[in-house]
Design a protein around this motif. Structure first.
Motif, PDB file in Angstrom:
ATOM      1  N   GLY A   9      32.039  35.836  21.697  1.00 55.50           N
ATOM      2  CA  GLY A   9      31.563  36.182  23.148  1.00 55.50           C
ATOM      3  C   GLY A   9      31.503  37.506  23.301  1.00 55.50           C
ATOM      4  O   GLY A   9      32.139  38.424  22.447  1.00 55.50           O
ATOM      5  N   HIS A  10      31.058  38.243  24.275  1.00 53.91           N
ATOM      6  CA  HIS A  10      31.163  39.536  24.678  1.00 53.91           C
ATOM      7  C   HIS A  10      31.649  39.691  26.121  1.00 53.91           C
ATOM      8  O   HIS A  10      31.085  39.024  27.156  1.00 53.91           O
ATOM      9  N   VAL A  11      32.347  40.780  26.497  1.00 52.95           N
ATOM     10  CA  VAL A  11      32.774  41.065  27.928  1.00 52.95           C
ATOM     11  C   VAL A  11      32.132  42.190  28.341  1.00 52.95           C
ATOM     12  O   VAL A  11      32.011  43.146  27.705  1.00 52.95           O
ATOM     13  N   ALA A  12      31.410  41.864  29.498  1.00 52.25           N
ATOM     14  CA  ALA A  12      30.528  42.916  30.101  1.00 52.25           C
ATOM     15  C   ALA A  12      31.433  44.242  30.355  1.00 52.25           C
ATOM     16  O   ALA A  12      32.502  44.296  30.731  1.00 52.25           O
ATOM     17  N   ASN A  13      30.779  45.363  30.169  1.00 53.41           N
ATOM     18  CA  ASN A  13      31.379  46.558  30.431  1.00 53.41           C
ATOM     19  C   ASN A  13      32.469  47.148  29.580  1.00 53.41           C
ATOM     20  O   ASN A  13      33.078  48.071  29.641  1.00 53.41           O
ATOM     21  N   LEU A  14      32.548  46.422  28.246  1.00 57.71           N
ATOM     22  CA  LEU A  14      33.416  46.742  27.061  1.00 57.71           C
ATOM     23  C   LEU A  14      32.685  46.901  25.915  1.00 57.71           C
ATOM     24  O   LEU A  14      31.470  46.323  25.855  1.00 57.71           O
ATOM     25  N   PRO A 128      47.606  38.804  45.879  1.00 59.80           N
ATOM     26  CA  PRO A 128      46.446  38.401  46.808  1.00 59.80           C
ATOM     27  C   PRO A 128      45.260  39.161  46.763  1.00 59.80           C
ATOM     28  O   PRO A 128      44.109  38.996  46.881  1.00 59.80           O
ATOM     29  N   ALA A 129      45.754  40.689  46.714  1.00 57.18           N
ATOM     30  CA  ALA A 129      44.688  41.846  46.697  1.00 57.18           C
ATOM     31  C   ALA A 129      44.013  41.972  45.484  1.00 57.18           C
ATOM     32  O   ALA A 129      43.085  42.624  45.313  1.00 57.18           O
ATOM     33  N   MET A 130      44.722  41.423  44.500  1.00 60.60           N
ATOM     34  CA  MET A 130      44.134  41.666  42.760  1.00 60.60           C
ATOM     35  C   MET A 130      42.640  41.507  42.825  1.00 60.60           C
ATOM     36  O   MET A 130      41.998  42.298  42.111  1.00 60.60           O
ATOM     37  N   ILE A 131      42.245  40.327  43.018  1.00 59.61           N
ATOM     38  CA  ILE A 131      40.907  39.620  42.886  1.00 59.61           C
ATOM     39  C   ILE A 131      39.844  40.675  43.637  1.00 59.61           C
ATOM     40  O   ILE A 131      38.860  41.125  42.680  1.00 59.61           O
ATOM     41  N   PRO A 132      40.104  40.919  44.663  1.00 60.60           N
ATOM     42  CA  PRO A 132      39.138  41.646  45.537  1.00 60.60           C
ATOM     43  C   PRO A 132      39.082  43.163  44.988  1.00 60.60           C
ATOM     44  O   PRO A 132      37.866  43.797  44.857  1.00 60.60           O
ATOM     45  N   VAL A 133      40.271  43.624  44.407  1.00 63.88           N
ATOM     46  CA  VAL A 133      40.254  44.870  43.761  1.00 63.88           C
ATOM     47  C   VAL A 133      39.485  45.127  42.476  1.00 63.88           C
ATOM     48  O   VAL A 133      38.603  46.032  42.343  1.00 63.88           O
ATOM     49  N   VAL A 134      39.849  44.074  41.622  1.00 56.66           N
ATOM     50  CA  VAL A 134      39.272  44.055  40.414  1.00 56.66           C
ATOM     51  C   VAL A 134      37.457  43.731  40.721  1.00 56.66           C
ATOM     52  O   VAL A 134      36.597  44.400  40.080  1.00 56.66           O
ATOM     53  N   ALA A 135      37.164  42.755  41.523  1.00 58.15           N
ATOM     54  CA  ALA A 135      35.840  42.610  41.946  1.00 58.15           C
ATOM     55  C   ALA A 135      34.983  43.834  42.448  1.00 58.15           C
ATOM     56  O   ALA A 135      33.886  44.097  42.067  1.00 58.15           O
ATOM     57  N   ALA A 136      35.790  44.485  43.303  1.00 56.61           N
ATOM     58  CA  ALA A 136      35.056  45.873  43.760  1.00 56.61           C
ATOM     59  C   ALA A 136      34.886  46.628  42.839  1.00 56.61           C
ATOM     60  O   ALA A 136      33.868  47.599  42.929  1.00 56.61           O
ATOM     61  N   ALA A 137      35.718  46.852  41.680  1.00 56.37           N
ATOM     62  CA  ALA A 137      35.638  47.913  40.599  1.00 56.37           C
ATOM     63  C   ALA A 137      34.473  47.427  39.541  1.00 56.37           C
ATOM     64  O   ALA A 137      33.997  48.290  38.771  1.00 56.37           O
ATOM     65  N   GLY A 138      34.146  46.048  39.608  1.00 58.69           N
ATOM     66  CA  GLY A 138      33.306  45.413  38.656  1.00 58.69           C
ATOM     67  C   GLY A 138      33.968  45.519  37.318  1.00 58.69           C
ATOM     68  O   GLY A 138      33.207  45.617  36.046  1.00 58.69           O
ATOM     69  N   ALA A 139      35.374  45.371  37.238  1.00 57.42           N
ATOM     70  CA  ALA A 139      36.178  45.592  35.809  1.00 57.42           C
ATOM     71  C   ALA A 139      36.127  44.006  35.341  1.00 57.42           C
ATOM     72  O   ALA A 139      36.263  42.984  36.170  1.00 57.42           O
TER      73      ALA A 139
END
Length: 287
Positions: A9-14, A128-139
């Protein structure tokens, strides 16, 4: 196209690699089980990361907190002090950087400093803040199998069927991460070798990586120098070799993981594993 290429597979943005990628490890800690203290300085850590790239690493995983069993957590400010300058220094040199952290603030500031990937051994459960932070960054985000910061006898965990339980728990966690806003094509799964597992559990998971691939996401295998390799290599009296004497065994696992379609392997000593995954790719290409 071979089965392992399909699975990889491939990971988006990498970057897209045509083989199993090699993730080199830079521990900016005084207490890592493997090399604690060797790179506990920004200049030396950045140089080490660049050396790993020169030896064949495709990306570099920077961590400022040891996750070995029983390790004491550092406070957030100390982790930031250790990690951010190293991430910034490596990213400035064009290195694809992963940040190894369980804290949302460290992830957020690392992404701002140039990190491309968040590798959270808790899969977002610790903060608990991790997922929102990563989602917002699109990482991209690594979801590892994790049963908490355990100590004592609980470090090893208990399983009736380790493969089924790890796969089911990872699937539930991936679903939660997707529900939290992280795109499916940005998710990597990691079976969490050595985390709440005995040597037999780790070996069984390696023997059944196809079950991890069935989750439909790229797989990261992080076996480097871990306790189960010490168990395999133990002498007649049952004494395991020191962590830094397990690199040949690590390269063997890297070849196995690459052959079975792993997206990446995470290792401390890069050169042997870089050779191993390239040989696996050459064999794959000859099929």
């Amino acid at each position: 196209m071979s089965t392992s290429q399909v699975r990889r597979g491939h990971v988006a943005n990498l970057p897209a690699w045509d083989r199993c990628a090699v993730m080199g490890v830079v521990n900016v800690t005084p207490d890592s089980f493997s090399d604690g203290g060797r790179w506990f300085d920004t200049t030396r850590a950045v140089k080490h990361g660049l050396d790993l790239v020169a030896q064949g690493a495709d990306l570099v995983d920077v961590g400022g907190e040891s996750t070995r069993p029983g390790a004491t957590r550092v406070d957030e400010d100390e982790e930031l002090k250790r990690v951010i300058p190293v991430v910034r220094g490596l990213a400035a040199e064009g290195v694809t950087v992963s940040v190894d952290t369980m804290r949302a603030k460290v992830a957020e500031q690392s992404l701002a400093a140039g990190a491309a990937l968040v590798n959270d051994v808790s899969g977002g459960l610790s903060d608990p803040a991790m997922i929102p932070v990563v989602a917002a960054a699109g990482a991209p985000f690594v979801v590892m199998h994790w049963r908490g910061l355990l100590a004592g006898d609980a470090v090893h965990g208990h399983y009736e069927d380790v493969v089924s339980e790890v796969v089911d728990e990872l699937r539930a966690r991936v679903d939660a991460v997707i529900a939290g806003g992280i795109a499916p094509d940005r998710i990597v799964v990691d079976p969490g070798l050595g985390f709440s597992k005995e040597a037999g559990h780790d070996l069984t998971l390696l023997a059944h990586l196809d079950r991890l691939h069935a989750l439909g996401h790229p797989v990261l295998v992080a076996a480097s120098r871990k306790r189960f390799l010490g168990h395999v290599l133990s002498d007649g009296q049952g004494a395991p070799p020191p962590a830094r004497e397990r690199d040949a065994a690590t390269a063997a696992v890297s070849a196995i993981a690459a052959h079975t379609g792993a997206w990446a392997v995470r290792v401390h000593e890069v050169r042997a594993t870089a050779d191993a995954v390239r040989v696996a790719r050459a064999v794959e290409g000859a099929l």
